[in-house]
Design a protein around this motif. Sequence first.
Motif, mmCIF file in Angstrom:
data_model
loop_
_atom_site.group_PDB
_atom_site.id
_atom_site.type_symbol
_atom_site.label_atom_id
_atom_site.label_comp_id
_atom_site.label_asym_id
_atom_site.label_seq_id
_atom_site.Cartn_x
_atom_site.Cartn_y
_atom_site.Cartn_z
ATOM 1 N N ASP A 55 0.758 -1.530 -0.068
ATOM 2 C CA ASP A 55 0.235 0.235 0.124
ATOM 3 C C ASP A 55 0.889 1.232 0.103
ATOM 4 O O ASP A 55 0.167 2.177 -0.236
ATOM 5 C CB ASP A 55 -1.047 -0.048 1.143
ATOM 6 C CG ASP A 55 -2.212 -0.988 1.164
ATOM 7 O OD1 ASP A 55 -2.132 -1.590 -0.523
ATOM 8 O OD2 ASP A 55 -3.142 -1.543 1.770
ATOM 9 N N GLN A 56 2.027 1.353 0.371
ATOM 10 C CA GLN A 56 2.851 2.236 0.607
ATOM 11 C C GLN A 56 3.433 2.882 -0.774
ATOM 12 O O GLN A 56 3.199 3.734 -1.370
ATOM 13 C CB GLN A 56 4.052 2.004 1.168
ATOM 14 C CG GLN A 56 3.878 1.901 2.917
ATOM 15 C CD GLN A 56 5.291 1.395 3.567
ATOM 16 O OE1 GLN A 56 6.125 1.203 1.977
ATOM 17 N NE2 GLN A 56 5.531 1.603 4.726
ATOM 18 N N VAL B 234 -1.309 5.630 -4.783
ATOM 19 C CA VAL B 234 -0.842 6.856 -4.848
ATOM 20 C C VAL B 234 -2.313 7.488 -2.903
ATOM 21 O O VAL B 234 -2.742 6.770 -3.197
ATOM 22 C CB VAL B 234 -2.060 7.252 -6.348
ATOM 23 C CG1 VAL B 234 -2.269 8.976 -5.778
ATOM 24 C CG2 VAL B 234 0.037 7.186 -6.935
ATOM 25 N N SER B 235 -1.230 8.341 -2.606
ATOM 26 C CA SER B 235 -2.514 8.248 -1.493
ATOM 27 C C SER B 235 -4.071 9.518 -2.045
ATOM 28 O O SER B 235 -4.282 9.945 -3.009
ATOM 29 C CB SER B 235 -2.006 9.624 -0.555
ATOM 30 O OG SER B 235 -1.854 10.673 -1.484
ATOM 31 N N THR B 236 -5.063 9.391 -0.810
ATOM 32 C CA THR B 236 -5.929 9.675 -1.043
ATOM 33 C C THR B 236 -6.536 10.934 -1.767
ATOM 34 O O THR B 236 -6.901 11.249 -2.082
ATOM 35 C CB THR B 236 -6.820 9.268 0.450
ATOM 36 O OG1 THR B 236 -7.031 7.842 0.592
ATOM 37 C CG2 THR B 236 -8.446 9.621 0.378
ATOM 38 N N SER C 97 -3.566 12.299 -3.057
ATOM 39 C CA SER C 97 -3.335 12.984 -4.674
ATOM 40 C C SER C 97 -4.143 12.301 -5.084
ATOM 41 O O SER C 97 -4.654 12.574 -6.287
ATOM 42 C CB SER C 97 -2.207 11.574 -4.546
ATOM 43 O OG SER C 97 -1.176 12.783 -3.936
ATOM 44 N N ARG C 98 -5.175 11.164 -5.258
ATOM 45 C CA ARG C 98 -5.944 10.494 -5.794
ATOM 46 C C ARG C 98 -7.377 12.185 -5.802
ATOM 47 O O ARG C 98 -7.754 11.967 -7.845
ATOM 48 C CB ARG C 98 -6.522 9.843 -5.493
ATOM 49 C CG ARG C 98 -5.917 8.453 -5.190
ATOM 50 C CD ARG C 98 -6.519 7.237 -4.870
ATOM 51 N NE ARG C 98 -6.194 5.921 -4.839
ATOM 52 C CZ ARG C 98 -5.858 4.858 -4.436
ATOM 53 N NH1 ARG C 98 -7.746 4.311 -4.204
ATOM 54 N NH2 ARG C 98 -5.466 4.118 -3.929
ATOM 55 N N ARG D 63 2.194 5.130 -7.318
ATOM 56 C CA ARG D 63 2.705 6.416 -7.074
ATOM 57 C C ARG D 63 3.360 6.947 -8.694
ATOM 58 O O ARG D 63 4.101 7.390 -9.125
ATOM 59 C CB ARG D 63 3.523 6.650 -6.420
ATOM 60 C CG ARG D 63 2.528 6.620 -5.113
ATOM 61 C CD ARG D 63 3.654 7.721 -3.915
ATOM 62 N NE ARG D 63 4.410 5.853 -3.799
ATOM 63 C CZ ARG D 63 5.565 5.924 -3.172
ATOM 64 N NH1 ARG D 63 5.064 6.666 -1.239
ATOM 65 N NH2 ARG D 63 6.224 5.369 -2.582
#
Length: 184
Positions: A3-4, A7-9, A11-12, A97
Amino acid sequence: MSDQKLVSTASRIALGGAFIIVPLALLVALYGVWPVGLKSADGKTATDLFAPVFASRWNPALEYRLILIVLLAGALGSYIHAATSFASYVGNDELHRTWAWWYILRPVIGCALALIFYFVIRGGLLTVSGGAQDLNPFGVAAIAGMTGMFSKQATDKLRETFDNIFRTASGGGDDERSDKLSPE
């Protein structure tokens, strides 16, 4: 993958917001450069709408308008490809990412490829006597949009074609370079 690497929430959401704003901006710009004299209720043309942006009456020649249409339609076509891919990967929670720049650069690539394609067609397939006034802007936009939409496939096919046409003998060309990149 872990999960690392996703893309972060935040950033999404930011990228998703850009995918909403970009086509709107492209459509407004297309409207502004379209080479017809349609007038609104107050008598203003599309060109008049962009005058404040350029601080003067902006009225480029038809050939320049067609080039701008190609660039904008190419970006819009690539946007369709990128937005579809983005929605699929976000929907499947698989947006990594490492692909962020692919989404950001896809419309730029579509612009460039559509412009080159336009130059090839105008430079080689139309007669010298035909000018910009003989072109249908809808056809130009359609070809540019399709070129942008299928830019991934087009670049893959062009690479394959040119690799075959310009194949060098083993040990020649880049193989002779001493400073070439090597896989790590």
